[in-house]
Design an enzyme around this catalytic site. Structure first.
Site, PDB file in Angstrom:
ATOM      1  N   CYS A 106      20.207 -59.353  28.459  1.00  0.00           N
ATOM      2  CA  CYS A 106      19.542 -58.045  28.487  1.00  0.00           C
ATOM      3  C   CYS A 106      18.022 -58.205  28.478  1.00  0.00           C
ATOM      4  O   CYS A 106      17.308 -57.533  29.222  1.00  0.00           O
ATOM      5  CB  CYS A 106      20.003 -57.202  27.299  1.00  0.00           C
ATOM      6  SG  CYS A 106      19.306 -55.540  27.302  1.00  0.00           S
ATOM      7  N   CYS A 202      25.619 -53.956  21.594  1.00  0.00           N
ATOM      8  CA  CYS A 202      25.389 -52.511  21.737  1.00  0.00           C
ATOM      9  C   CYS A 202      26.490 -51.797  22.503  1.00  0.00           C
ATOM     10  O   CYS A 202      26.766 -50.636  22.248  1.00  0.00           O
ATOM     11  CB  CYS A 202      24.025 -52.246  22.361  1.00  0.00           C
ATOM     12  SG  CYS A 202      23.913 -52.720  24.102  1.00  0.00           S
TER      13      CYS A 202
END
EC number: 2.8.1.13
Length: 358
Positions: A106, A202
């Site tokens: 990410c 997440c």
């Protein structure tokens, strides 16, 4: 430098770190714009998710903080980039018997690539995050140092940063301890001052990555055999995506002694079990290596290296190989060197670089 005209786009997750980062930069005289990255995939799942860094409440928290400190706020869509570079990669790695690190991916592809591209398209000079790391310029080159708060240091997940990205990135939290960041948030009246840190991946709030992959690709996750190192069948596993090197819990197999996952063979759909000694090793090879203080490693170098986020670095020698690979020889045996995870190199508090364990 006249920073009065310098604009910065702050990635706001609704947590205390990125909130205070936005406040600190505004105090330093930057023109600050807040943005939450929309990365959630399907609306039902997103609406049901609470408290993660990409939930509806996180957007509401970030918007409230932006209003409180007086900066404009936007929600920016990175759904497709996130699916391709983080979720698909995550699933593919587990299917191949490796253990991915989605935060590293990410940072590499979303926060410091897609997000930075968006900022530059909008004529914004910098991006900023709430990461705990220190970026400095030294002898015409940007370097990264560990943050003031040793326990919160996030340099492990930042080793992929390029000079181009570092030149355009600000991380104001790096010079503070977490307790000081919470204190600042409390002092300026932010409700998120005592919001707990998110621990989970997440997009997998319950941290059950096996279940997540099984739900999406039921036909790809198949039962197979637990075997020993000689190939003798010991029992049945529920699918290789449920396991990682070094795992002992959740094997659901009784063999009269502690057994650990020591290897995963995706081609035979087998999970190899062994004892603790089978997990200990002093050597690994890493690929896709990036260095920060210099472009390339020319000769062997003594470093401290770590093979997982929460570990204390151990003494090692890194030796360059062909094709952007590096050989890492540790002085002491390391437990559960895991394919797909990152190995990261330091010299004291200086981040040297890192790569993916092959």
């Amino acid at each position: 430098m006249n920073i009065l005209k310098k604009k910065v786009l702050v990635g706001m997750s609704g947590g205390v770190d990125s909130s205070v980062a936005a406040y600190l930069l505004k105090e330093q005289g930057y023109e600050v714009i807040g943005a939450t990255m929309q990365i959630w995939q399907d609306d039902k799942e997103f609406i049901e998710r609470e408290g993660g860094c990409c939930s509806l409440s996180a957007v509401a928290d970030a918007r409230r903080v932006a209003n409180k400190i007086g900066i404009p706020f936007y929600v920016m869509n990175f759904k497709d980039a996130f699916k391709k570079n983080v979720i698909d990669y995550f699933v593919d790695e587990y299917m191949e018997g490796r253990t991915p690190n989605p935060c590293v991916a990410c940072n590499k592809f979303i926060k410091f690539s897609s997000f930075l591209d968006k900022a530059m398209t909008l004529g914004i000079d910098y991006v900023a995050t709430g990461h705990y790391a220190i970026i400095e310029k030294q002898n015409n080159r940007y370097i990264v140092r560990k943050s003031e708060d040793d326990k919160k240091d996030q340099t492990y997940a930042l080793y992929n940063l390029t000079q181009f990205q570092l030149e355009r990135t600000l991380m104001p939290c790096g010079r503070y301890k977490k307790s000081e960041i919470r204190e600042i948030a409390k002092k300026i009246g932010l409700r998120v001052h005592n919001k707990k840190d998110s621990q989970e991946i997440c997009f997998i709030p319950d941290n059950d990555h096996g279940k997540y992959i099984k739900n999406r690709f039921p036909s790809k996750v198949r039962q197979g055999n637990f075997v020993d190192k000689s190939g003798n069948v010991l029992g049945t596993h529920k699918g290789i995506v449920y396991y990682t090197i070094g795992q002992r819990k959740g094997l659901d197999i009784a063999l009269g002694k502690p057994m650990y996952v020591v290897d995963i063979n995706p081609f035979r759909n087998e999970v190899v079990l062994g004892n603790l000694d089978d997990l200990l090793n002093t050597e690994l090879i890493a690929k896709d290596v990036n260095y920060i203080p210099f472009d390339n490693l020319k000769e062997p170098m003594e470093v401290e290296a770590k093979i997982r986020y929460s570990q204390i670095p151990s003494k090692a020698v890194i030796t360059p190989m062909e094709n952007d690979k590096v050989k890492v020889n540790f002085t002491e045996k390391q437990r559960a060197i895991t394919k797909g995870q990152s190995v990261v190199f330091y010299k004291g508090d200086l981040l040297i670089g890192g790569g993916i364990i092959e």
